[in-house]
Design an enzyme around this catalytic site. Sequence first.
Site, PDB file in Angstrom:
ATOM      1  N   ARG A  10       0.836  -1.205   0.000  1.00 58.29           N
ATOM      2  CA  ARG A  10       0.000   0.000   0.000  1.00 58.29           C
ATOM      3  C   ARG A  10       0.865   1.247   0.000  1.00 58.29           C
ATOM      4  O   ARG A  10       1.937   1.266   0.582  1.00 58.29           O
ATOM      5  CB  ARG A  10      -0.860   0.040   1.272  1.00 58.29           C
ATOM      6  CG  ARG A  10      -1.867  -1.065   1.368  1.00 58.29           C
ATOM      7  CD  ARG A  10      -2.962  -0.916   0.370  1.00 58.29           C
ATOM      8  NE  ARG A  10      -3.948   0.064   0.776  1.00 58.29           N
ATOM      9  CZ  ARG A  10      -5.076  -0.265   1.400  1.00 58.29           C
ATOM     10  NH1 ARG A  10      -5.356  -1.522   1.665  1.00 58.29           N
ATOM     11  NH2 ARG A  10      -5.932   0.666   1.750  1.00 58.29           N
ATOM     12  N   TYR A  88      -3.830 -10.430  -2.268  1.00 58.04           N
ATOM     13  CA  TYR A  88      -3.840  -9.764  -0.969  1.00 58.04           C
ATOM     14  C   TYR A  88      -4.722 -10.494   0.052  1.00 58.04           C
ATOM     15  O   TYR A  88      -4.238 -10.975   1.066  1.00 58.04           O
ATOM     16  CB  TYR A  88      -4.280  -8.301  -1.138  1.00 58.04           C
ATOM     17  CG  TYR A  88      -4.253  -7.537   0.166  1.00 58.04           C
ATOM     18  CD1 TYR A  88      -3.039  -7.242   0.782  1.00 58.04           C
ATOM     19  CD2 TYR A  88      -5.428  -7.131   0.798  1.00 58.04           C
ATOM     20  CE1 TYR A  88      -3.008  -6.576   1.997  1.00 58.04           C
ATOM     21  CE2 TYR A  88      -5.391  -6.453   2.008  1.00 58.04           C
ATOM     22  CZ  TYR A  88      -4.191  -6.184   2.600  1.00 58.04           C
ATOM     23  OH  TYR A  88      -4.153  -5.526   3.797  1.00 58.04           O
ATOM     24  N   ASP A 142       8.010  -5.834   3.207  1.00 62.79           N
ATOM     25  CA  ASP A 142       7.001  -6.695   3.820  1.00 62.79           C
ATOM     26  C   ASP A 142       6.559  -7.941   3.064  1.00 62.79           C
ATOM     27  O   ASP A 142       6.892  -8.156   1.908  1.00 62.79           O
ATOM     28  CB  ASP A 142       5.799  -5.846   4.221  1.00 62.79           C
ATOM     29  CG  ASP A 142       5.385  -6.165   5.654  1.00 62.79           C
ATOM     30  OD1 ASP A 142       6.046  -7.007   6.267  1.00 62.79           O
ATOM     31  OD2 ASP A 142       4.389  -5.603   6.134  1.00 62.79           O
ATOM     32  N   LYS A 389       5.453   2.006  21.363  1.00 66.31           N
ATOM     33  CA  LYS A 389       6.461   3.071  21.302  1.00 66.31           C
ATOM     34  C   LYS A 389       5.784   4.446  21.243  1.00 66.31           C
ATOM     35  O   LYS A 389       6.239   5.402  21.853  1.00 66.31           O
ATOM     36  CB  LYS A 389       7.361   2.857  20.076  1.00 66.31           C
ATOM     37  CG  LYS A 389       8.180   1.572  20.186  1.00 66.31           C
ATOM     38  CD  LYS A 389       9.180   1.415  19.065  1.00 66.31           C
ATOM     39  CE  LYS A 389      10.110   0.250  19.362  1.00 66.31           C
ATOM     40  NZ  LYS A 389      11.139   0.047  18.349  1.00 66.31           N
ATOM     41  N   GLU A 390       4.677   4.502  20.484  1.00 60.66           N
ATOM     42  CA  GLU A 390       3.963   5.777  20.363  1.00 60.66           C
ATOM     43  C   GLU A 390       3.409   6.224  21.722  1.00 60.66           C
ATOM     44  O   GLU A 390       3.457   7.395  22.078  1.00 60.66           O
ATOM     45  CB  GLU A 390       2.813   5.640  19.357  1.00 60.66           C
ATOM     46  CG  GLU A 390       3.313   5.406  17.929  1.00 60.66           C
ATOM     47  CD  GLU A 390       2.224   5.008  16.937  1.00 60.66           C
ATOM     48  OE1 GLU A 390       2.549   4.778  15.773  1.00 60.66           O
ATOM     49  OE2 GLU A 390       1.040   4.920  17.336  1.00 60.66           O
ATOM     50  N   ASP A 508      40.035 -30.379 -10.228  1.00 60.24           N
ATOM     51  CA  ASP A 508      39.481 -31.061  -9.044  1.00 60.24           C
ATOM     52  C   ASP A 508      38.231 -31.815  -9.522  1.00 60.24           C
ATOM     53  O   ASP A 508      37.674 -31.501 -10.582  1.00 60.24           O
ATOM     54  CB  ASP A 508      39.142 -30.006  -7.985  1.00 60.24           C
ATOM     55  CG  ASP A 508      38.298 -30.572  -6.870  1.00 60.24           C
ATOM     56  OD1 ASP A 508      38.676 -31.627  -6.328  1.00 60.24           O
ATOM     57  OD2 ASP A 508      37.250 -29.964  -6.540  1.00 60.24           O
ATOM     58  N   TYR A 509      37.794 -32.797  -8.750  1.00 59.48           N
ATOM     59  CA  TYR A 509      36.645 -33.583  -9.237  1.00 59.48           C
ATOM     60  C   TYR A 509      35.319 -33.151  -8.575  1.00 59.48           C
ATOM     61  O   TYR A 509      34.527 -32.434  -9.187  1.00 59.48           O
ATOM     62  CB  TYR A 509      36.926 -35.078  -9.031  1.00 59.48           C
ATOM     63  CG  TYR A 509      35.808 -35.931  -9.577  1.00 59.48           C
ATOM     64  CD1 TYR A 509      35.572 -35.983 -10.955  1.00 59.48           C
ATOM     65  CD2 TYR A 509      34.953 -36.631  -8.729  1.00 59.48           C
ATOM     66  CE1 TYR A 509      34.523 -36.723 -11.468  1.00 59.48           C
ATOM     67  CE2 TYR A 509      33.907 -37.377  -9.234  1.00 59.48           C
ATOM     68  CZ  TYR A 509      33.695 -37.420 -10.602  1.00 59.48           C
ATOM     69  OH  TYR A 509      32.656 -38.140 -11.113  1.00 59.48           O
TER      70      TYR A 509
HETATM   71  P1  ADQ Z   1       0.643  -3.287  12.387  1.00 61.93           P
HETATM   72  O1  ADQ Z   1       0.194  -4.686  12.568  1.00 61.93           O
HETATM   73  O2  ADQ Z   1      -0.269  -2.410  11.656  1.00 61.93           O
HETATM   74  O3  ADQ Z   1       2.067  -3.220  11.683  1.00 61.93           O
HETATM   75  P2  ADQ Z   1       1.610  -1.582  14.688  1.00 61.93           P
HETATM   76  O4  ADQ Z   1       3.079  -1.669  14.652  1.00 61.93           O
HETATM   77  O5  ADQ Z   1       1.110  -1.570  16.076  1.00 61.93           O
HETATM   78  O6  ADQ Z   1       0.892  -2.762  13.928  1.00 61.93           O
HETATM   79  O7  ADQ Z   1       1.164  -0.262  13.976  1.00 61.93           O
HETATM   80  C1  ADQ Z   1      -0.157   0.214  13.973  1.00 61.93           C
HETATM   81  C2  ADQ Z   1      -0.164   1.684  13.546  1.00 61.93           C
HETATM   82  O8  ADQ Z   1      -1.486   2.072  13.230  1.00 61.93           O
HETATM   83  C3  ADQ Z   1       0.350   2.616  14.618  1.00 61.93           C
HETATM   84  O9  ADQ Z   1       1.215   3.556  14.055  1.00 61.93           O
HETATM   85  C4  ADQ Z   1      -0.913   3.275  15.161  1.00 61.93           C
HETATM   86  O10 ADQ Z   1      -0.735   4.598  15.569  1.00 61.93           O
HETATM   87  C5  ADQ Z   1      -1.868   3.216  14.004  1.00 61.93           C
HETATM   88  N1  ADQ Z   1      -3.248   3.016  14.479  1.00 61.93           N
HETATM   89  C6  ADQ Z   1      -3.661   2.049  15.281  1.00 61.93           C
HETATM   90  N2  ADQ Z   1      -4.977   2.193  15.537  1.00 61.93           N
HETATM   91  C7  ADQ Z   1      -5.394   3.256  14.858  1.00 61.93           C
HETATM   92  C8  ADQ Z   1      -6.654   3.898  14.690  1.00 61.93           C
HETATM   93  N3  ADQ Z   1      -7.778   3.462  15.264  1.00 61.93           N
HETATM   94  N4  ADQ Z   1      -6.706   4.956  13.905  1.00 61.93           N
HETATM   95  C9  ADQ Z   1      -5.592   5.412  13.298  1.00 61.93           C
HETATM   96  N5  ADQ Z   1      -4.394   4.854  13.420  1.00 61.93           N
HETATM   97  C10 ADQ Z   1      -4.296   3.786  14.178  1.00 61.93           C
HETATM   98  C11 ADQ Z   1       2.999  -4.172  11.118  1.00 61.93           C
HETATM   99  C12 ADQ Z   1       3.424  -5.306  12.042  1.00 61.93           C
HETATM  100  C13 ADQ Z   1       3.948  -4.729  13.342  1.00 61.93           C
HETATM  101  C14 ADQ Z   1       5.101  -3.767  13.054  1.00 61.93           C
HETATM  102  C15 ADQ Z   1       4.715  -2.756  12.008  1.00 61.93           C
HETATM  103  C16 ADQ Z   1       5.897  -1.919  11.568  1.00 61.93           C
HETATM  104  O11 ADQ Z   1       2.344  -6.187  12.304  1.00 61.93           O
HETATM  105  O12 ADQ Z   1       4.378  -5.760  14.190  1.00 61.93           O
HETATM  106  O13 ADQ Z   1       5.407  -3.078  14.246  1.00 61.93           O
HETATM  107  O14 ADQ Z   1       4.183  -3.386  10.854  1.00 61.93           O
HETATM  108  O15 ADQ Z   1       6.940  -2.689  11.108  1.00 61.93           O
END
Ligand code: ADQ
Length: 737
Positions: A10, A88, A142, A389-390, A508-509
């Site tokens: 995407r 997909y 990915d 992390k966020e 060499d063989y």
């Molecule tokens: P995801 O499975 O999508 O990612 P995650 O890493 O938690 O999981 O990311 C989710 C993202 O979506 C976060 O940035 C979050 O802020 C956003 N989000 C969640 N809920 C939301 C909502 N209701 N509205 C808007 N935004 C929302 C995949 C892998 C993970 C890996 C990431 C990155 O499955 O394990 O961490 O890729 O590599």
Amino acid sequence: MSKTIILSNRLPLQINITKEKLQVTPSVGGLATGLKSFHREGDSIWIGWSGLTEEEIPVNLKAEIKVRAREDACITVSFTAEEMDGFYYGFSNRSIWPLFHYFTEYTEWESWQWEMYKKVNQKYADSVIEHYEEGDKIWVHDYQLLLVPNMIREQRPNATIGFFNHIPFPSYEVFRTMPWREEILNGMLGADLIGFHTYDYERHFLSSVRRILRRPVEFNEVTLANRVVKVDSFPMGIDYEKFEQTALKHHEISEDQETELQQRLNFHRKKSPDSQLILSIDRLDYTKGIANRIRAFEYFLEKYPEYIGKVRLVMLAVPSRSDVPQYQLLKKEIDELVGRINGKFATVSWIPIWYFFRSMPFENLIDLYTSCNIALLTPIRDGMNLVAKEYIATRTNQTGVLILSEMAGASHEMNEALIINPNNFEQIADAILQAIKMPKEEQIRRNTLLQKRLKRYNVVRWATDFMKALDKTKENQPSFKAIHISQEIQEKILTSFKNAKNRILFLDYDGTLVGFEDKPNLAKPDEQLLDLIKKVSKIKNTKVVLISGRDKETLGTWWKALPVELIAEHGVWVRKTGKEWQLNEKVHNNWMKNVRPVVETFCDRTPGTFLEEKNYSLAWHYRKADPELGEIRANELSNVLKELISNHGLSVLEGNKVLEIKSSGVNKGKAAGKVLLKKDYDFIFAIGDDWTDEFLFQELPENAITVKVGVKKTAASYYVEDTNKVRDLLLQFSRVH
Ligand code: ADQ
């Protein structure tokens, strides 16, 4: 100027059409959110799907979509609904996603979906080729695009290609169940650098490469016929500053500027100031452990009823992949669970779970992150988990407690969180209690450490590190001194062959003229090879010497009728053309009785290995053993033997999946040297594939043409990819005259 081409399923933007007008919104999900900042700051283009199928795009809007995407340096690739269905919703999300997250019971193997996966991967690869210019770097992302790196490599052999896997890579035992496992691994190995979030995923991948493809893996490098692929872990970070700054601003805005959600949150906080809000945010996915989380929360309320009315779970689930049946079932399960628990515990003024099933704008996410003093994230498997992390990044006064599953990649870097096993409700309930009771100072102490780390290793640093490592892979490739025999070099070699008066070829063989078989006696020369060697050895003034570690009986029988000189057992025996075998070195074999039993115990303990007895040496073969166990035991045996044979004039040769114990003074180099003394040769050629041939390459005079088979560190001047190339080269020799 060269650019970076980012490729993901995407695009970071989602295009919708309402009333014939385009609507552009940011995409949700870890990859898009994370990589956007890197894309914005660097010189890159991003290729991916817009979110609309070909059928959904009216002809008159096609061009507009392209132009709109271009404004954000994005290029759209379009697919039909059927392609998206197979690629997909099918293979990506019904096969790879569950398998890589250890949900083997959910995996489906439909060959039409696999065909679609290949087809769509090819479309992505073709789109990269279309926009690729010499010097560009390509970064593929990915699990939906696992085949793309090699598809690009086939069309652009010298391109710099990186691949990053955002989800876990499962253990070999799970991965091996996939019907198209070789294709998937080879697809990924088209890259120069393969990145994972954690060392565990990296380890699992390398183990699968070693066991399934039987490719040599040394530390974190996979050696292919003509390249080395580097595999490493790069834990993905977030755009820390964005979250921190937005949270800081959020605390400063006046009440009338607050969002409606924030006002509601404030209202509840004011009403019951001691109450606690526990936040949970994910895409609605069975890997995220949402049902477990709700059940664990229920268990918490049952175990600690004093918190009924005081603690609330705020659950945000983003709709995801709703065309896949498991996701529909999960939606139903969560709806029912929330309904049941709210029904069971609610009072007139309180309900235990607030449940939102929708995507939320960024400012609302910040409202939630900053207003909830506990975050509860309990994935059953998660590549990384950026929400964890966020959440920490937005806690600008350093308060708040993160409860995080040990199954999330993020748990490896976030030790200061309360780490739980998502299947252990007892532990989760106690962690919630611990979080509620945690003193502010402790929260601050833990979060300060977490924030420091997340700030330093943010998403830009992650991407920069990956790109730097990708550049390095190209620098590292030429560390093999040997030069590939290109068409041009081959012509030069053939010319000097033609012009020479006296030629000698040391061949060499095993691994050079023939490929390896599970048992040495199966690698008999085929008719085509016998014919080829016959032709070369019949060229006037051309001596062919087959120089091998094999025993004289086998070599003698196989090459009986041919006018070639044979050197057996690395140089112990020589059979001149048309003569009998002669001992070439003074050696003895009375040491064998002491060494044999030691090797035999290794055969007993290591299934698939066996002992080959030659006249003056013992060889322990481990080609058929489990690759990892084989390497471990080979290392062990080598150490044991070196101690046992020290001061006995013996040495251990480490060949290709074989350890050989023999007299120290004997080697192919010495044996070849003796042959060269007899005549003045003006064309000396030697070719071999393993460590034992290095003696040959080192001993031969400077003007000799030395060739290694395969890409390995070597003293040879040239290399060719494989035995087919060796035969091809010999065929060219035979045609010169
Ligand atoms: P995801 O499975 O999508 O990612 P995650 O890493 O938690 O999981 O990311 C989710 C993202 O979506 C976060 O940035 C979050 O802020 C956003 N989000 C969640 N809920 C939301 C909502 N209701 N509205 C808007 N935004 C929302 C995949 C892998 C993970 C890996 C990431 C990155 O499955 O394990 O961490 O890729 O590599």
